[in-house]
Enzyme design. Sequence first.
Site, mmCIF file in Angstrom:
data_model
loop_
_atom_site.group_PDB
_atom_site.id
_atom_site.type_symbol
_atom_site.label_atom_id
_atom_site.label_comp_id
_atom_site.label_asym_id
_atom_site.label_seq_id
_atom_site.Cartn_x
_atom_site.Cartn_y
_atom_site.Cartn_z
ATOM 1 N N LEU A 45 1.907 -47.946 -6.099
ATOM 2 C CA LEU A 45 2.249 -49.310 -6.700
ATOM 3 C C LEU A 45 1.486 -49.389 -7.905
ATOM 4 C CD1 LEU A 45 2.731 -52.688 -4.653
ATOM 5 C CD2 LEU A 45 2.443 -52.352 -7.267
ATOM 6 N N ALA A 59 -11.128 -47.654 -5.528
ATOM 7 C CA ALA A 59 -11.482 -47.808 -4.241
ATOM 8 C C ALA A 59 -11.846 -46.525 -3.780
ATOM 9 C CB ALA A 59 -10.081 -48.092 -3.481
ATOM 10 N N GLU A 61 0.422 -51.776 -10.398
ATOM 11 C CA GLU A 61 0.496 -53.386 -10.735
ATOM 12 C C GLU A 61 0.918 -53.627 -12.047
ATOM 13 O OE1 GLU A 61 0.560 -55.771 -9.113
ATOM 14 O OE2 GLU A 61 -1.017 -55.901 -7.408
ATOM 15 N N LYS A 68 -4.881 -55.324 -18.177
ATOM 16 C CA LYS A 68 -5.293 -53.862 -18.580
ATOM 17 C C LYS A 68 -4.409 -52.951 -17.733
ATOM 18 C CE LYS A 68 -7.231 -53.216 -14.040
ATOM 19 N NZ LYS A 68 -6.928 -52.039 -13.366
ATOM 20 N N TRP A 107 -8.178 -50.880 -1.568
ATOM 21 C CA TRP A 107 -9.165 -51.535 -2.048
ATOM 22 C C TRP A 107 -9.355 -52.589 -1.003
ATOM 23 C CZ3 TRP A 107 -13.085 -51.626 -4.614
ATOM 24 C CH2 TRP A 107 -13.612 -52.440 -5.359
ATOM 25 N N GLY A 108 -8.797 -53.146 -0.343
ATOM 26 C CA GLY A 108 -9.145 -53.942 0.966
ATOM 27 C C GLY A 108 -10.029 -53.047 1.946
#
Length: 360
Positions: A300, A146, A302, A197, A12-13
Amino acid sequence: MKSIGMIGGGAWGTAIGKILAEKGHQVQIWAYEQELVDSINTRQENNLYLPGVSLPANLTADRDIRAVAQDKDFVIFSTPSLYLLPAVRQIVTVPNIAEGHTPLGVLTKGFVHTQRGPRLILETMEDYLPGFYKGNLVYISGPSHAEEVARGKLTGLISASQNPKNSIRFRELLNSETLMVFSSLDVIGVQISAAVKNVVAIAFGIMDAMKEFSGTVGDNTESLLLAAGLNEIQTIARAMGSTHPETFTSIAGVGDLDVTCRSIHGRNRRFGREIVLKHILEPFSSIDDLLSNLQELGYLPEGAVAVANVKELAERLNLKLPISSGVFRILNKENTPMDEARGILASLTGARLDFHVDFP
Ligand SMILES: NC(=O)C1=CN([C@@H]2O[C@H](COP(=O)(O)OP(=O)(O)OC[C@H]3O[C@@H](n4cnc5c(N)ncnc54)[C@H](O)[C@@H]3O)[C@@H](O)[C@H]2O)C=CC1
Ligand SMILES: O=C(CO)COP(=O)(O)O
């Protein structure tokens, strides 16, 4: 041209960094792995988390987190929730942050578990950052895998802050030909939507796998779960102080829930599916054991981090959250996925469900 530090070199970054670099900004990413720093700097690719996407030359990486935060016009946090607080603690004394000169944005979705129990991301960060940042942090969220953002698929995001000037600053920074960014004041509603979510998407993945073996679970059932999941998100967000009901019908609410549950890129959905189809929980004795050995999973989800926080909040606030409670019991090995899935569906329909599914 602005200088931007991205704290977190995951998918994402990197995707957001790419958008910003393509707009002409100078972007530096803090990456945890030396291999990743080398890959970005020498091959213009994030080989570990976003392979196959070519990155612009004005996007570079560094392992020195303080150097990445230093002398930047903007800093954006993009670590997973587990690694957020250690990152914040390392950069609080960087002069431009210690003096409150650099606007800070956050892309992380989840909770931070502290000695005071589960806390929202922005409120935890405010505890560690200088006082100038109170009410001034910006939380950015929405339906945004992403893999798609990095490949130019049209995407909407919400920039939420108690200070509208700051949410507009990040909105203008991030807006691009393919990224449409909107403002919100509902920092609590947007953060809770983003965190919870992921838990619902684990349940969705479990149901999605069950569809392959059950005459009882179908697309309709999944939509039943999705609607109930949105209700669960609203219940907890309202109890926590969400200010704007429209958050839940926005891209930050139902939009993100939908994409996380349905996209093939979704890791929480994948995790739910693999619980049923690959028995991936077998090596782990509990949620704590799973979170201590995430490298064995290889990615991962979340929601697996968030679920114990949601459970604790539900108990504290006296809320009934059948989906989150069911996911907790599955991951904590307190019940089988099949029995819990049946229990969740029964709680949604108000019916007693005795259907049988033969798992592979
Ligand atoms: N991937 C996506 O499409 C989206 C992700 N997000 C959120 O952004 C956050 C980051 O997710 P991704 O970029 O997808 O992560 P990722 O799964 O792609 O990457 C994992 C990240 O964790 C870092 N890491 C691993 N071990 C570490 C350690 N011990 N200490 C510090 N860092 C370590 C890695 O360097 C990498 O940056 C999450 O909260 C996620 O929910 C939000 C929207 C979209
Ligand atoms: O937040 C996301 C999409 O908006 C990413 O979801 P996953 O972590 O399930 O891949």
